[in-house]
Design a protein around this motif. Structure first.
Motif, PDB file in Angstrom:
ATOM      1  N   GLY A   1      25.742  42.385  46.621  1.00 12.85           N
ATOM      2  CA  GLY A   1      24.414  42.444  46.038  1.00 12.85           C
ATOM      3  C   GLY A   1      24.005  41.169  45.337  1.00 12.85           C
ATOM      4  O   GLY A   1      24.772  40.209  45.219  1.00 12.85           O
ATOM      5  N   GLU A   2      22.775  41.183  44.851  1.00 13.36           N
ATOM      6  CA  GLU A   2      22.185  40.032  44.198  1.00 13.36           C
ATOM      7  C   GLU A   2      22.935  39.718  42.903  1.00 13.36           C
ATOM      8  O   GLU A   2      23.081  40.569  42.046  1.00 13.36           O
ATOM      9  N   GLY A   3      23.408  38.508  42.794  1.00 16.01           N
ATOM     10  CA  GLY A   3      24.046  38.079  41.553  1.00 16.01           C
ATOM     11  C   GLY A   3      25.520  38.411  41.469  1.00 16.01           C
ATOM     12  O   GLY A   3      26.368  37.523  41.373  1.00 16.01           O
ATOM     13  N   SER A   4      25.880  39.687  41.532  1.00 12.79           N
ATOM     14  CA  SER A   4      27.269  40.091  41.303  1.00 12.79           C
ATOM     15  C   SER A   4      28.157  39.921  42.522  1.00 12.79           C
ATOM     16  O   SER A   4      29.380  39.815  42.403  1.00 12.79           O
ATOM     17  N   GLY A   5      27.586  39.898  43.713  1.00 13.57           N
ATOM     18  CA  GLY A   5      28.391  39.756  44.920  1.00 13.57           C
ATOM     19  C   GLY A   5      29.219  40.998  45.204  1.00 13.57           C
ATOM     20  O   GLY A   5      28.912  42.098  44.744  1.00 13.57           O
ATOM     21  N   ILE A   6      30.301  40.825  45.948  1.00 12.11           N
ATOM     22  CA  ILE A   6      31.154  41.941  46.335  1.00 12.11           C
ATOM     23  C   ILE A   6      32.174  42.216  45.230  1.00 12.11           C
ATOM     24  O   ILE A   6      32.809  41.295  44.711  1.00 12.11           O
ATOM     25  N   ARG A   7      32.351  43.470  44.884  1.00 15.55           N
ATOM     26  CA  ARG A   7      33.319  43.838  43.856  1.00 15.55           C
ATOM     27  C   ARG A   7      34.746  43.513  44.315  1.00 15.55           C
ATOM     28  O   ARG A   7      35.051  43.603  45.512  1.00 15.55           O
ATOM     29  N   PRO A   8      35.639  43.162  43.386  1.00 11.34           N
ATOM     30  CA  PRO A   8      37.013  42.813  43.760  1.00 11.34           C
ATOM     31  C   PRO A   8      37.721  43.895  44.573  1.00 11.34           C
ATOM     32  O   PRO A   8      38.425  43.595  45.542  1.00 11.34           O
ATOM     33  N   GLY A   9      37.534  45.165  44.190  1.00  7.81           N
ATOM     34  CA  GLY A   9      38.198  46.245  44.909  1.00  7.81           C
ATOM     35  C   GLY A   9      37.741  46.365  46.347  1.00  7.81           C
ATOM     36  O   GLY A   9      38.513  46.773  47.225  1.00  7.81           O
ATOM     37  N   ILE A  10      36.491  46.023  46.605  1.00  9.10           N
ATOM     38  CA  ILE A  10      35.962  46.039  47.972  1.00  9.10           C
ATOM     39  C   ILE A  10      36.460  44.813  48.730  1.00  9.10           C
ATOM     40  O   ILE A  10      36.895  44.902  49.886  1.00  9.10           O
TER      41      ILE A  10
ATOM     42  N   ASP B   1      31.704  35.804  51.738  1.00  2.72           N
ATOM     43  CA  ASP B   1      32.166  35.229  50.478  1.00  2.72           C
ATOM     44  C   ASP B   1      31.923  33.723  50.512  1.00  2.72           C
ATOM     45  O   ASP B   1      32.428  33.041  51.409  1.00  2.72           O
ATOM     46  N   PRO B   2      31.148  33.186  49.551  1.00  6.64           N
ATOM     47  CA  PRO B   2      30.888  31.735  49.550  1.00  6.64           C
ATOM     48  C   PRO B   2      32.160  30.902  49.489  1.00  6.64           C
ATOM     49  O   PRO B   2      32.169  29.748  49.924  1.00  6.64           O
ATOM     50  N   GLU B   3      33.251  31.488  48.965  1.00  6.74           N
ATOM     51  CA  GLU B   3      34.522  30.774  48.863  1.00  6.74           C
ATOM     52  C   GLU B   3      35.514  31.231  49.934  1.00  6.74           C
ATOM     53  O   GLU B   3      36.711  30.962  49.831  1.00  6.74           O
ATOM     54  N   GLY B   4      35.031  31.919  50.940  1.00  4.33           N
ATOM     55  CA  GLY B   4      35.909  32.459  51.970  1.00  4.33           C
ATOM     56  C   GLY B   4      36.705  31.393  52.700  1.00  4.33           C
ATOM     57  O   GLY B   4      36.241  30.264  52.896  1.00  4.33           O
TER      58      GLY B   4
ATOM     59  N   LEU C   1      29.273  47.711  65.479  1.00  5.30           N
ATOM     60  CA  LEU C   1      28.933  46.697  64.485  1.00  5.30           C
ATOM     61  C   LEU C   1      28.199  47.390  63.349  1.00  5.30           C
ATOM     62  O   LEU C   1      27.065  47.844  63.514  1.00  5.30           O
ATOM     63  N   LEU C   2      28.866  47.491  62.207  1.00  5.15           N
ATOM     64  CA  LEU C   2      28.277  48.123  61.031  1.00  5.15           C
ATOM     65  C   LEU C   2      28.107  47.093  59.921  1.00  5.15           C
ATOM     66  O   LEU C   2      28.917  46.170  59.791  1.00  5.15           O
ATOM     67  N   LEU C   3      27.068  47.268  59.135  1.00  7.08           N
ATOM     68  CA  LEU C   3      26.814  46.403  57.989  1.00  7.08           C
ATOM     69  C   LEU C   3      26.909  47.248  56.731  1.00  7.08           C
ATOM     70  O   LEU C   3      26.164  48.216  56.567  1.00  7.08           O
ATOM     71  N   LEU C   4      27.840  46.898  55.848  1.00  7.32           N
ATOM     72  CA  LEU C   4      28.021  47.622  54.594  1.00  7.32           C
ATOM     73  C   LEU C   4      27.540  46.761  53.440  1.00  7.32           C
ATOM     74  O   LEU C   4      27.877  45.575  53.356  1.00  7.32           O
ATOM     75  N   LEU C   5      26.750  47.349  52.556  1.00  5.55           N
ATOM     76  CA  LEU C   5      26.162  46.622  51.441  1.00  5.55           C
ATOM     77  C   LEU C   5      26.769  47.108  50.133  1.00  5.55           C
ATOM     78  O   LEU C   5      26.744  48.308  49.838  1.00  5.55           O
ATOM     79  N   ASP C   6      27.307  46.180  49.371  1.00  6.27           N
ATOM     80  CA  ASP C   6      27.926  46.530  48.098  1.00  6.27           C
ATOM     81  C   ASP C   6      26.964  46.252  46.953  1.00  6.27           C
ATOM     82  O   ASP C   6      26.785  45.111  46.534  1.00  6.27           O
TER      83      ASP C   6
ATOM     84  N   GLY D   1      26.502  26.916  46.483  1.00  5.92           N
ATOM     85  CA  GLY D   1      25.719  28.028  45.965  1.00  5.92           C
ATOM     86  C   GLY D   1      25.830  29.216  46.892  1.00  5.92           C
ATOM     87  O   GLY D   1      26.546  29.169  47.890  1.00  5.92           O
ATOM     88  N   SER D   2      25.144  30.288  46.551  1.00 11.75           N
ATOM     89  CA  SER D   2      25.173  31.489  47.374  1.00 11.75           C
ATOM     90  C   SER D   2      23.769  31.790  47.872  1.00 11.75           C
ATOM     91  O   SER D   2      22.775  31.383  47.274  1.00 11.75           O
ATOM     92  N   LEU D   3      23.704  32.524  48.976  1.00  8.21           N
ATOM     93  CA  LEU D   3      22.434  32.874  49.585  1.00  8.21           C
ATOM     94  C   LEU D   3      21.993  34.263  49.138  1.00  8.21           C
ATOM     95  O   LEU D   3      22.811  35.101  48.752  1.00  8.21           O
TER      96      LEU D   3
END
Length: 256
Positions: A206-215, A184-187, A105-110, A232-234
């Protein structure tokens, strides 16, 4: 100062540094007498490790820690010392989990850029059973003194791996057999309605921008956290904690 080693500030980080890497400690500096409270334990650990101790004024610790939030205690490490776990490849985390006969179980932060958020995420990841956290080298918070302090000392136990290319790391983890799930809030999938029990890499933006499209496009599924109230998002740390808890809940249900 030139030639001096890294600084660890705050009660919990100092305790964990003295517990896990006493050989890396060079000097303990404090503002309060060590005869009572948390300082009593810190002083005992320092004495056991034969670490020199010195009482100084608060302004000295403010300057050393770069912040007034040091809680009256700072541990200076030896020059070149690395108190944090030294892991440089996410696949090493996978291998360690497999050797222990458990699903990784890995957690990756974008691009999580707030070091306090990073520290809080590391703290949750440690207590909720993650094998490690992976962060990109650029445009992201590193395990600075502020992040270590926010982790309440758990950064001394949980590896945080820095990679040059987060997308490539995801590709390698998929090749190693991990399922890739992005918050993803819209997942399309609710986190409590999808199977998260197997080898898994969770991605949180990350804060505000979320996950990049390529990721996001590299991930096998996009999961949302079911919420009431207005859309909203957390906060990244909150989202990571909830998803890690859901993984833990599902795995415990399977294991009985």
């Amino acid at each position: 100062m030139a030639g001096e080693g890294p600084i660890v500030a705050g009660v919990h980080p100092v305790v964990e540094a003295l517990r896990t890497r006493p050989d890396a400690a060079e000097a303990l500096l404090y503002t309060r007498p060590p005869g009572r409270g948390p300082m009593r334990r810190i002083a005992a650990l320092a004495k056991r490790a034969r670490v020199p101790m010195r009482r100084v004024d608060r302004s000295t610790l403010d300057a050393m820690a770069g912040t007034p939030g040091h809680q009256g205690v700072v541990l200076r490490l030896k020059p070149g010392a690395a108190a944090l776990p030294a892991v440089t490849d996410p696949l090493d985390l996978v291998a360690s989990a497999q050797e222990a006969a458990r699903d990784p179980l890995l957690l990756l932060l974008d691009r999580v850029q707030d070091p306090r958020n990073l520290g809080a995420i590391v703290r949750s990841a440690y207590y909720l059973g993650a094998d490690g956290v992976v962060v990109p080298r650029d445009r992201a918070a590193a395990m600075s003194e502020a992040a270590v302090k926010a982790s309440a000392g758990t950064a001394f136990h949980l590896p945080v791996v820095t990679v040059t290319n987060l997308g490539r790391s995801l590709d390698r983890l998929r090749e190693a057999g991990l399922w890739l799930a992005a918050a993803d809030p819209e997942g399309a999938e609710a986190a409590d309605q999808v199977d998260l029990t197997g080898p898994l890499a969770l991605v949180v933006g990350g804060e505000g921008s979320g996950i990049r499209p390529g990721i996001r496009q590299r991930c096998d599924l996009l999961v949302r956290i079911p919420m009431g109230g207005r859309p909203g998002s957390l906060n990244a740390a909150v989202a990571a904690s909830i998803l890690l808890w859901e993984v833990r809940r599902q795995r415990r249900a399977v294991d009985g």
